[in-house]
Design a protein around this motif. Structure first.
Motif, PDB file in Angstrom:
ATOM      1  N   TYR A 223       0.837  -1.208   0.000  1.00 18.35           N
ATOM      2  CA  TYR A 223       0.000   0.000   0.000  1.00 18.35           C
ATOM      3  C   TYR A 223       0.871   1.257   0.000  1.00 18.35           C
ATOM      4  O   TYR A 223       0.685   2.162  -0.813  1.00 18.35           O
ATOM      5  CB  TYR A 223      -0.905  -0.067   1.222  1.00 18.35           C
ATOM      6  N   LEU A 224       1.861   1.304   0.889  1.00 20.95           N
ATOM      7  CA  LEU A 224       2.764   2.458   0.930  1.00 20.95           C
ATOM      8  C   LEU A 224       3.615   2.526  -0.338  1.00 20.95           C
ATOM      9  O   LEU A 224       3.915   3.615  -0.841  1.00 20.95           O
ATOM     10  CB  LEU A 224       3.670   2.386   2.161  1.00 20.95           C
ATOM     11  N   SER A 225       3.982   1.369  -0.869  1.00 17.02           N
ATOM     12  CA  SER A 225       4.792   1.344  -2.090  1.00 17.02           C
ATOM     13  C   SER A 225       4.026   1.947  -3.265  1.00 17.02           C
ATOM     14  O   SER A 225       4.594   2.686  -4.077  1.00 17.02           O
ATOM     15  CB  SER A 225       5.208  -0.093  -2.418  1.00 17.02           C
TER      16      SER A 225
ATOM     17  N   SER B 297       1.656  -5.555 -15.170  1.00 16.99           N
ATOM     18  CA  SER B 297       2.139  -4.206 -14.917  1.00 16.99           C
ATOM     19  C   SER B 297       3.570  -4.074 -15.419  1.00 16.99           C
ATOM     20  O   SER B 297       4.345  -5.035 -15.393  1.00 16.99           O
ATOM     21  CB  SER B 297       2.089  -3.881 -13.420  1.00 16.99           C
ATOM     22  N   PHE B 298       3.900  -2.884 -15.892  1.00 16.52           N
ATOM     23  CA  PHE B 298       5.267  -2.608 -16.339  1.00 16.52           C
ATOM     24  C   PHE B 298       6.112  -1.996 -15.224  1.00 16.52           C
ATOM     25  O   PHE B 298       7.240  -1.579 -15.463  1.00 16.52           O
ATOM     26  CB  PHE B 298       5.242  -1.671 -17.547  1.00 16.52           C
ATOM     27  N   TYR B 299       5.534  -1.949 -14.023  1.00 15.74           N
ATOM     28  CA  TYR B 299       6.261  -1.405 -12.871  1.00 15.74           C
ATOM     29  C   TYR B 299       6.219  -2.406 -11.721  1.00 15.74           C
ATOM     30  O   TYR B 299       5.272  -3.203 -11.598  1.00 15.74           O
ATOM     31  CB  TYR B 299       5.642  -0.087 -12.401  1.00 15.74           C
ATOM     32  N   ALA B 300       7.237  -2.357 -10.911  1.00 18.27           N
ATOM     33  CA  ALA B 300       7.262  -3.109  -9.649  1.00 18.27           C
ATOM     34  C   ALA B 300       8.026  -2.259  -8.647  1.00 18.27           C
ATOM     35  O   ALA B 300       9.077  -1.697  -8.966  1.00 18.27           O
ATOM     36  CB  ALA B 300       7.928  -4.467  -9.818  1.00 18.27           C
ATOM     37  N   ILE B 301       7.486  -2.142  -7.444  1.00 22.51           N
ATOM     38  CA  ILE B 301       8.142  -1.333  -6.424  1.00 22.51           C
ATOM     39  C   ILE B 301       8.023  -2.037  -5.080  1.00 22.51           C
ATOM     40  O   ILE B 301       6.975  -2.580  -4.734  1.00 22.51           O
ATOM     41  CB  ILE B 301       7.541   0.095  -6.350  1.00 22.51           C
ATOM     42  N   SER B 302       9.115  -2.059  -4.377  1.00 18.20           N
ATOM     43  CA  SER B 302       9.148  -2.621  -3.034  1.00 18.20           C
ATOM     44  C   SER B 302      10.336  -2.011  -2.306  1.00 18.20           C
ATOM     45  O   SER B 302      10.980  -1.083  -2.806  1.00 18.20           O
ATOM     46  CB  SER B 302       9.239  -4.149  -3.080  1.00 18.20           C
TER      47      SER B 302
END
Length: 693
Positions: free
Chosen positions: A371-373, A464-469
């Protein structure tokens, strides 16, 4: 936020009078207002008058324009109508023909000269009330019910100065606090647009999301809108009024949504619609009950080569929003909880691709970290969209800030970071380039802890073309944003090339895969200062010879790149995350140093239940006494570890240490051995504790 408060309010007083007809006293009203006495001689038409803002109750300058059929043409009348914010139609209470002309002439004429969607509010003014003992309201009320543009009716007397100032107060009020957008007099209820706006305000003010405004929330609402709290007795009086009029307006001694809407209906019915307008405008609404552009998109300056991040207060606010809607306290948002969170939005901002952009739990629900990511991703890529979302959630109101821009930190120029070889940024972008089928998508999803088997369950339209962690660098949590760039060699945009680090991915089992990486590097990055890493994807498969003049290892050696890093996500457990930690250390540090930085924990142990940031406090989300955070806390509290630490500190930092000892090489050897023993002992104790758990 109030679009008309700083605009000149022009009050055009229209009359029925024509040549040879009895006068209604419109000019006398204006002159009595200005001189505060009844004039002995009254001209056919008063001069235009501007009343300063500091002498009016609403603190708004008012321009009064008189009209006379005897002196002015119809064309002049039409021009004045087009410029008016409010029109006062004056009739004589002792002349029935003047009342009839209100509906037969003036209202149709005004409606013909104004747009249907932007009608000018009308005030009916019954003058010469000193000449009769009865009221004309019985005759006027049917007219008011027939025409929605009529805001109110005022009976006054220019001779006795009765209700003169009230007349112009109501004229100002009709402009600043119109009834039309709020209330339908025929149905005697709030309009749907007003209900929608007030419902959002209720949900934002309901800080614990229990569907009730308790005393604390009501007082916070009162202070936010009117800068003063309600006394306990006043709160009870308000709730008692609701109780007497409806059964479900008060619950558990708190105000429900129905009760909240009823109160505003009551305010409007009693002529106190300025109360409702004050609330609406405080929460960002304009005269059309739409959130203003100034509220949703406050100005924020972003210099070149700078990025945008959420600051500490913004993360605290988002944490409170998460806790507010995580009703089952499982540290994840179910689809129903996500819908509930976004009910204050006019649309659903997150699509199904978000679940494949951030971390989720075993059920596919967005976790607290995910959620924060996602908020961090939105702020980094599109800060205006992030400001809009924070506006819908009421950030500036809840945190009593001037605007949502207070939630944003603009980082310093990247060139300064490179010069100083350090950074205060928390978000780093890594662009993933490679030929089609090279394993870019797998590299992104592995960052979120998904192996190949889990990735195959993702629908094509949900990708998705994005990933964030998050990754950990020197004990601080940083966000790593991965972006998969479409493999179009001839049309790489500036956004495709702007990043902190580049990953060139090739498939070791495809002989033509590396050629794309080599060409992209030589075309775009060979003279760039952007660090590049070559990823040998699908390392679980048989490696074949690449159809390129140089092998991947030779290419990296020639261009002074680190050798290709083997990677695979074809495993039963979660993929290893060491490579992502190394990527995060690359942007602010020299290339030759970052390979020495390794994550303290690898594999499955990196899936913490702890969420903490370099800008916020540690927060254990599980309180299970089994996660890494809890184990480390227990380890640090051990008396043996504390005594060893004290001994080392005493030896190294003793202020009375002889200068000769400091120069003695044997001293530094002893200190190094002691530090090594300390580190090995600490790690061994951690492993022992972990095995017991």
């Amino acid at each position: 936020m109030v679009c008309k408060r700083h605009v000149l309010c022009q009050i055009v007083i229209e009359v029925f009078s024509c040549v040879h007809a009895a006068k209604v006293g419109k000019t006398s009203l204006i002159m009595s207002l200005v001189s505060e006495e009844f004039p002995d001689e009254v001209p056919l038409r008063a001069e235009e008058i501007t009343i300063p803002a500091d002498v009016t109750p609403e603190r708004v300058p008012t321009h009064i324009v008189d009209y006379s059929e005897a002196e002015q043409s119809d064309e002049q009348l039409y021009q004045e109508i087009s410029k008016a914010n409010v029109i006062c139609i004056v009739y004589s209470v002792n002349n029935k023909k003047s009342i009839e002309k209100v509906t037969s002439h003036w209202i149709p004429l005004i409606n013909d000269r104004t747009d249907k969607d932007s009608r000018v509010p009308l005030i009916l003014v019954g003058n010469k009330s000193d000449l009769v003992e009865h009221s004309s309201m019985e005759t006027i009320l049917p007219i008011m019910n027939q025409y929605q543009d009529i805001e109110t009716c005022v009976e006054c007397s220019a001779k006795n100065l009765k209700n003169i100032s009230e007349l112009f107060y109501y004229a100002q009020k009709a402009v600043l606090h119109p009834t039309g957008p709020l209330y339908c007099p025929e149905e005697k209820e709030l309009k749907s647009s007003c209900i929608k706006a007030l419902t959002r305000i209720f949900k934002v003010s309901d800080l614990d999301n229990d569907g009730i405004l308790n005393d604390n929330e009501l007082n916070f609402f009162q202070r936010t809108c009117f800068n003063t709290p309600l006394a306990p007795q006043a709160l009870e009086d308000v709730k008692n009024v609701v109780r007497r009029n409806m059964t479900d307006g008060v619950k558990d001694n708190g105000l429900t949504l129905k009760g909240f809407l009823f109160l505003h209906t009551l305010f409007i019915q009693r002529g106190r619609h300025e109360t409702t307008w004050t609330v609406l405008r405080r929460f960002g609404y304009d005269d059309d009950l739409e959130l203003t552009q100034e509220y949703l998109f406050p100005m924020i300056k972003i210099p070149p080569d700078c990025t945008t991040e959420l600051n500490h207060n913004a993360y605290l606010f988002l944490q409170s929003v998460f806790d507010k809607h995580d009703k089952d306290r499982d540290c994840a948002l179910s689809p129903e909880e996500v819908k509930d969170l976004f009910k204050v939005f006019p649309y659903m901002p997150w699509g199904p691709d978000v679940n494949n952009t951030v971390c989720t739990n075993d059920q596919g629900w967005i976790t607290y970290q995910g959620y924060l990511s996602q908020w961090t991703l939105t702020t980094y890529l599109d800060v205006q969209r992030s400001l809009e979302y924070l506006g819908y959630l009421g950030y500036s109101i809840i945190y009593e800030q001037e605007s949502q821009a207070a939630a944003i930190t603009v980082t310093r120029n990247k060139r300064i970071d490179l010069q100083k070889k350090q950074t205060q940024r928390s978000v780093f972008r890594c662009n993933i380039l490679g030929a089609q089928g090279s394993g870019k998508s797998g590299f992104l999803q592995a960052f979120l802890g998904r192996n190949l088997q889990q990735q195959r369950r993702i629908r094509e339209d949900h990708k998705s073309f994005y990933a964030i962690s998050t990754t950990y660098v020197y004990g601080q949590e940083k966000y790593l944003l991965l972006h998969e760039v479409m493999p179009d060699f001839d049309f790489l945009s500036e956004a495709d090339l702007t990043c902190d680090v580049v990953c060139l991915v090739y498939d070791i089992n495809n002989p033509r895969s590396f050629e794309y990486c080599a060409k992209v590097y030589k075309q775009y990055f060979i003279d760039s200062k952007t660090p590049c890493v070559v990823i040998a994807a699908k390392s679980d498969l048989h490696e074949v010879r690449q159809h390129y003049s140089l092998s991947p290892h030779e290419f990296c050696r020639k261009h002074k790149l680190h050798p290709p890093q083997p990677f695979t996500c074809n495993m039963t457990s979660a993929p290893n995350k060491d490579i992502y930690t190394r990527l995060t250390t690359m942007p602010p540090l020299p290339v030759c140093v970052f390979w020495c930085v390794l994550s303290l924990y690898g594999g499955e142990n990196t899936h913490f239940c702890v969420s903490f940031h370099s800008h916020s406090r540690l927060r254990c989300m599980c309180a299970c006494n089994r996660c890494t955070y809890c184990l480390c806390q227990n380890l640090l509290k051990l008396e043996l570890l504390r005594s060893i630490k004290a001994q080392v500190c005493r030896v190294v930092f003793n202020r009375h240490m002889a200068q000769a000892d400091l120069k003695n090489s044997t001293f530094w050897l002893r200190a190094s051995v002691g530090a090594t023993v300390f580190a090995v002992l600490g790690f061994a104790m951690y492993r022992a504790l972990l095995k017991q758990r």
